[in-house]
Scaffold this motif. Sequence first.
Motif, PDB file in Angstrom:
ATOM      1  N   ILE A 264       0.831  -1.205   0.000  1.00  0.00           N
ATOM      2  CA  ILE A 264       0.000   0.000   0.000  1.00  0.00           C
ATOM      3  C   ILE A 264       0.863   1.252   0.000  1.00  0.00           C
ATOM      4  O   ILE A 264       0.607   2.212  -0.746  1.00  0.00           O
ATOM      5  CB  ILE A 264      -0.967  -0.009   1.207  1.00  0.00           C
ATOM      6  N   THR A 265       1.914   1.257   0.807  1.00  0.00           N
ATOM      7  CA  THR A 265       2.759   2.447   0.933  1.00  0.00           C
ATOM      8  C   THR A 265       3.524   2.738  -0.349  1.00  0.00           C
ATOM      9  O   THR A 265       3.586   3.887  -0.805  1.00  0.00           O
ATOM     10  CB  THR A 265       3.737   2.269   2.114  1.00  0.00           C
ATOM     11  N   ARG A 271       2.461   7.701   3.286  1.00  0.00           N
ATOM     12  CA  ARG A 271       2.409   6.952   4.545  1.00  0.00           C
ATOM     13  C   ARG A 271       1.141   7.237   5.328  1.00  0.00           C
ATOM     14  O   ARG A 271       0.850   6.548   6.307  1.00  0.00           O
ATOM     15  CB  ARG A 271       3.640   7.278   5.392  1.00  0.00           C
ATOM     16  N   ASN A 272       0.408   8.229   4.910  1.00  0.00           N
ATOM     17  CA  ASN A 272      -0.848   8.572   5.574  1.00  0.00           C
ATOM     18  C   ASN A 272      -1.999   7.941   4.807  1.00  0.00           C
ATOM     19  O   ASN A 272      -2.514   8.515   3.853  1.00  0.00           O
ATOM     20  CB  ASN A 272      -1.022  10.088   5.646  1.00  0.00           C
ATOM     21  N   ILE A 273      -2.423   6.765   5.244  1.00  0.00           N
ATOM     22  CA  ILE A 273      -3.488   6.070   4.522  1.00  0.00           C
ATOM     23  C   ILE A 273      -4.826   6.774   4.687  1.00  0.00           C
ATOM     24  O   ILE A 273      -5.765   6.526   3.935  1.00  0.00           O
ATOM     25  CB  ILE A 273      -3.577   4.604   4.984  1.00  0.00           C
ATOM     26  N   HIS A 357     -11.156  -2.640   3.266  1.00  0.00           N
ATOM     27  CA  HIS A 357     -10.649  -1.942   4.456  1.00  0.00           C
ATOM     28  C   HIS A 357      -9.191  -1.513   4.318  1.00  0.00           C
ATOM     29  O   HIS A 357      -8.715  -0.700   5.118  1.00  0.00           O
ATOM     30  CB  HIS A 357     -10.834  -2.761   5.736  1.00  0.00           C
ATOM     31  N   ALA A 358      -8.450  -2.065   3.356  1.00  0.00           N
ATOM     32  CA  ALA A 358      -7.065  -1.644   3.092  1.00  0.00           C
ATOM     33  C   ALA A 358      -6.188  -1.672   4.333  1.00  0.00           C
ATOM     34  O   ALA A 358      -5.301  -0.834   4.506  1.00  0.00           O
ATOM     35  CB  ALA A 358      -7.049  -0.240   2.463  1.00  0.00           C
ATOM     36  N   GLY A 359      -6.451  -2.613   5.220  1.00  0.00           N
ATOM     37  CA  GLY A 359      -5.555  -2.827   6.356  1.00  0.00           C
ATOM     38  C   GLY A 359      -5.741  -1.934   7.557  1.00  0.00           C
ATOM     39  O   GLY A 359      -4.909  -1.961   8.474  1.00  0.00           O
ATOM     40  N   ALA A 467      -2.416   2.142   8.565  1.00  0.00           N
ATOM     41  CA  ALA A 467      -1.656   0.951   8.201  1.00  0.00           C
ATOM     42  C   ALA A 467      -0.564   0.638   9.212  1.00  0.00           C
ATOM     43  O   ALA A 467      -0.231  -0.526   9.443  1.00  0.00           O
ATOM     44  CB  ALA A 467      -1.046   1.137   6.814  1.00  0.00           C
ATOM     45  N   PHE A 468       0.016   1.669   9.836  1.00  0.00           N
ATOM     46  CA  PHE A 468       1.131   1.453  10.761  1.00  0.00           C
ATOM     47  C   PHE A 468       0.690   1.426  12.220  1.00  0.00           C
ATOM     48  O   PHE A 468       1.515   1.219  13.110  1.00  0.00           O
ATOM     49  CB  PHE A 468       2.187   2.541  10.561  1.00  0.00           C
ATOM     50  N   CYS A 469      -0.583   1.631  12.477  1.00  0.00           N
ATOM     51  CA  CYS A 469      -1.096   1.639  13.849  1.00  0.00           C
ATOM     52  C   CYS A 469      -0.817   0.298  14.522  1.00  0.00           C
ATOM     53  O   CYS A 469      -1.087  -0.765  13.953  1.00  0.00           O
ATOM     54  CB  CYS A 469      -2.594   1.918  13.825  1.00  0.00           C
TER      55      CYS A 469
END
Length: 497
Positions: A264-265, A271-273, A357-359, A467-469
């Motif tokens: 995705i990134t 980086r901000n989904i 949901h794209a993660g 995504a990075f949460c």
Amino acid sequence: MAFTEEQEAKLTKLLAAFENGKRINELDPAVGELSAMQIEVMDETGETHRMELERAVSEAGNPIAGRWWNSTNATTKAAGWFGSLEALKKLPETLGLGRYLVADDRTMRKLDPKDSTRFEDGSPAVLDGTMGQCMWCWSRPWYFTRWSDGERDKWAITLKPIPGKKSYRIPVGGVSWLDAAVMDRTEQKLCSVISDDERYRGGNGSARPDTDPKKPAANTPQASMLGMPATAISTTNFGTYARKRGEGWEANWFVARAAVEILITVIMGDRNIQAAYNPERDADGLMQGGFGSGVTTMGWQEWSDYNGCYPLVPTNVGLEMGDGTGLVSYSLPASEGGDLGTPYKTFQVPVFFGLVHAGYGHLWRWVRGLTINQEAGVKTEVYVAKSMTAAFNPNSIEGLKKVAECPQAEGYIKRVSYEGLCGMPTEVGGSPTTYFPDYFYTNGKTQTGLRVRAAGGRAYHGAYAGAFCSGADYTAANAHAHYSSLLCFFAEDPVIE
């Protein structure tokens, strides 16, 4: 026009150089190591520069689909691309990203890119598990390499390792395109199916009691839990239920989770989904932006009053998108005590090449194969399993590989490590719009023991989700109404060396 003596001398030298020039086949053979040889190239700036011949040959045979970020600023958007623009544009096609039905022997069958109820050959596809599990896959192995080049934080996806760099191999595999778990309550197996059968009832396996203050009608998915993701199961049990499918199956193994985050990134270049959704390509023809808030805007109390913080979005939402990318509007049925004509809440559900949901958002996703060892007030260490096919015990770090250390304070993420494909934060101090703009939850300052990772955030997390949460504050035994996982598989063991 007459030339000066100096100009005539220069012209004489130029003419002599031209006359003394040689064709390639007239040159003497080169001597020395390939690594010492250089060539002239025109790079992305339009200027000519020198380049190591060995590197040029390697990259020509192994095109890099790369993005880079300026590590001296906090901007979430990639500062540029590098490698092959064409490889980056075609990356989803090259990797075969999209929806497949996958049998227990891991045989993959591609679905029609525009109609997930049919196979590519036009024959009907049944999504209730009888023809295989509903998976979002990449159909060829690939490598992820990340390195610093001066002020550039470079992320590269290639089909071969990059010489001189640490490249991680991602075997052919995939994750549930539902981005959540489904449980076969009869056989106690983890699934990825779309079905309203009671056998696959979501939540904790029961319909919601008639006591939720703002409950929807009893025949809605949010109350009956039919056709909904499974939750209230520990990560340990999710893993056990996934492995019942046979070799190569797991529950959101950390390598699969890293693959989703990386793809995705690199493809979206941000980086901000939760950046605004932008269907238009940028000037280079690349995808840009994010997917907006997704399913993250439910207030805690309104969710609790509605259905006790159990799943909100049915598994069939986004089915019509096929392998597409975009947003799908979904409205929650009205509360019985409210205006029956007014939805309780409406979400714009993200879909990334078929991955619903794209993660991020909706439900936390337990991650397997990664264990966090924290000593209160001292340090928090991250360990990963070296093999997925071997037995995994989340209550021990014996035999695992240490790959990173996390901060003991929670906050918005500033730095993330992909050493060992762990995808864990190593520094906080960011914000909802800078660095890696998602939140890290931890109780490392005050509690000692082993913890597991949950990824992506849940429906009431708002800007914290992404995504990075990462949530690193629960043990492997915990189970909650708003925590799920997702079936994953690999064609071969995703070994971490």
